[in-house]
Design a protein around this motif. Structure first.
Motif, PDB file in Angstrom:
ATOM      1  N   ILE A  81       0.760  -1.320   0.056  1.00  0.00           N
ATOM      2  CA  ILE A  81       0.035   0.183  -0.074  1.00  0.00           C
ATOM      3  C   ILE A  81       0.776   1.323   0.044  1.00  0.00           C
ATOM      4  N   ALA A  82       2.096   1.439   0.748  1.00  0.00           N
ATOM      5  CA  ALA A  82       2.800   2.340   0.891  1.00  0.00           C
ATOM      6  C   ALA A  82       3.531   2.678  -0.429  1.00  0.00           C
ATOM      7  N   GLN A 107       4.601   2.243   9.267  1.00  0.00           N
ATOM      8  CA  GLN A 107       6.034   1.901   9.369  1.00  0.00           C
ATOM      9  C   GLN A 107       6.621   1.932   8.002  1.00  0.00           C
ATOM     10  N   HIS A 108       5.866   2.265   6.749  1.00  0.00           N
ATOM     11  CA  HIS A 108       6.665   2.128   5.498  1.00  0.00           C
ATOM     12  C   HIS A 108       6.454   3.693   5.112  1.00  0.00           C
ATOM     13  N   ASP A 112       8.162  12.640   3.832  1.00  0.00           N
ATOM     14  CA  ASP A 112       8.044  13.659   2.613  1.00  0.00           C
ATOM     15  C   ASP A 112       6.694  13.117   1.881  1.00  0.00           C
ATOM     16  N   THR A 113       5.838  12.215   2.331  1.00  0.00           N
ATOM     17  CA  THR A 113       4.486  11.723   1.844  1.00  0.00           C
ATOM     18  C   THR A 113       3.676  11.857   2.537  1.00  0.00           C
ATOM     19  N   VAL A 158      -6.167   5.343   3.848  1.00  0.00           N
ATOM     20  CA  VAL A 158      -5.653   4.105   3.528  1.00  0.00           C
ATOM     21  C   VAL A 158      -6.525   3.194   4.519  1.00  0.00           C
ATOM     22  N   SER A 159      -6.532   1.702   3.972  1.00  0.00           N
ATOM     23  CA  SER A 159      -7.076   0.699   4.937  1.00  0.00           C
ATOM     24  C   SER A 159      -6.502  -0.591   4.631  1.00  0.00           C
ATOM     25  N   SER A 160      -5.991  -1.205   5.150  1.00  0.00           N
ATOM     26  CA  SER A 160      -5.273  -2.564   5.037  1.00  0.00           C
ATOM     27  C   SER A 160      -5.913  -3.677   5.638  1.00  0.00           C
ATOM     28  N   LEU A 161      -6.288  -4.682   4.891  1.00  0.00           N
ATOM     29  CA  LEU A 161      -6.817  -6.023   5.614  1.00  0.00           C
ATOM     30  C   LEU A 161      -7.729  -5.812   6.668  1.00  0.00           C
TER      31      LEU A 161
END
Length: 316
Positions: A81-82, A107-108, A112-113, A158-161
């Motif tokens: 995702i990152a 963590q990733h 800067d983003t 964002v969303s993961s799993l």
């Protein structure tokens, strides 16, 4: 893609760096819905999952002696995702991670983003044991089905799993669209719905410039029992209202033998394939590129092959 060993499991995937740094502040926002009685919804209700049980499962997993032992899949997907966020050439002042767990996306990410990240999860123990991140984070205990934020708050969501345990996915998409100002949106959902349906749901929620793709991650385990053990360690045990309360040992042994016979590898291990759906959508903003007016083209598609003759050979 390199094979990374995970204890007695082997994960087909490239190693991803872990960025460490600033700590985080805490906010608590526990919605009333979490205190609901643990009883099945009324007949006809579109609520297949027991959210209270899912909270207990995730809290239990986060309190294990080595909570990171079963995080290999979440960390791998969080890194992917990152990578998609890095593909967007801009900085997001304020982002939201829905169902963040222990911070597998954070963590990733880099300063800067994303300048600041709000991490939301239903399980307070997961947030307490969050991994360190380079970017400033704020952790909030809240249910993904009832987020405590005003409209147009975030530049990126964002969303993961996590969204595969949400009872009303269309409603969740609409709420996430309202929370965003104008930024991108990249949730992950396990395949409980068709790919074609996901794009339609995002469009109905108010997103445009949609991208939907799928990915597969294969993990080799010593046997079926290790698969179930790790799923429990991930907080991914079944929480459906119609789940069976108990599986007999003979049933589990028979299932393990059949799985080994049908799908086993030559080295005695068994593969488990996780299919991930990636979705990216943008909330409308005036700065977005717009299609040209109909009939404004100056070159016909039929003339495109002729254009090669006008381009100097050294510039081709």
């Amino acid at each position: 893609m390199a094979a990374a060993a995970v204890g007695t499991r082997s994960l087909a995937g490239s190693a991803l760096p872990v960025l460490r740094g600033a700590g985080c502040r805490w906010l608590w926002a526990l919605p009333a819905g979490l205190a609901a009685a643990a009883s099945p919804p009324s007949s006809g209700s579109l609520s297949p999952f027991d959210r209270r049980l899912k909270r207990k499962q995730k809290n239990w997993a986060a309190l294990q002696a080595e909570p990171g032992k079963c995080d290999y899949l979440r960390e791998e997907v969080g890194g992917r995702i990152a990578d998609r966020v890095f593909d967007i050439p801009r900085t997001f002042p304020l982002a939201l991670d829905v169902g963040s767990g222990r911070g597998y996306i954070a963590q990733h990410l880099t300063k800067d983003t994303v300048e600041k990240l709000i991490q939301v999860d239903i399980a307070e123990n997961a947030l307490k044991n969050a991994v360190e991140s380079e970017i400033p984070t704020v952790s909030i205990v809240a249910d993904e089905e009832s987020l405590p934020f005003k409209e147009n708050t975030f530049n990126l969501v964002v969303s993961s799993l996590s969204l595969h345990w949400v009872n009303d996915l269309p409603k969740a998409f609409r709420e996430l669209a309202e929370l965003e100002r104008e930024g991108g949106f990249s949730p992950h959902v396990s395949p409980f719905t068709a790919v074609s349906d996901l794009g339609h749901l995002l469009s109905r929620a108010g997103f445009n410039t949609l991208t939907v793709d799928t990915d597969e991650i294969q993990v080799n385990y010593p046997g079926l029992f290790e698969v179930m053990e790790d799923l429990q360690g991930m907080g991914e045990s079944n929480c459906s209202w119609n789940r069976k309360p108990l599986l007999h040992r003979d049933t589990m042994l028979a299932a393990a033998a059949i799985y080994q016979e049908m799908y086993g590898n030559s080295d005695g291990s068994v593969p488990a394939t996780f299919q991930i759906f990636y979705m990216i959508g943008w909330k409308f903003h005036e700065s977005q590129a717009k299609p040209a007016k109909r009939g404004s083209a100056t070159v016909s598609f039929g003339d495109l092959p002729k254009l090669g003759g006008f381009v100097p050979r050294e510039k081709r």
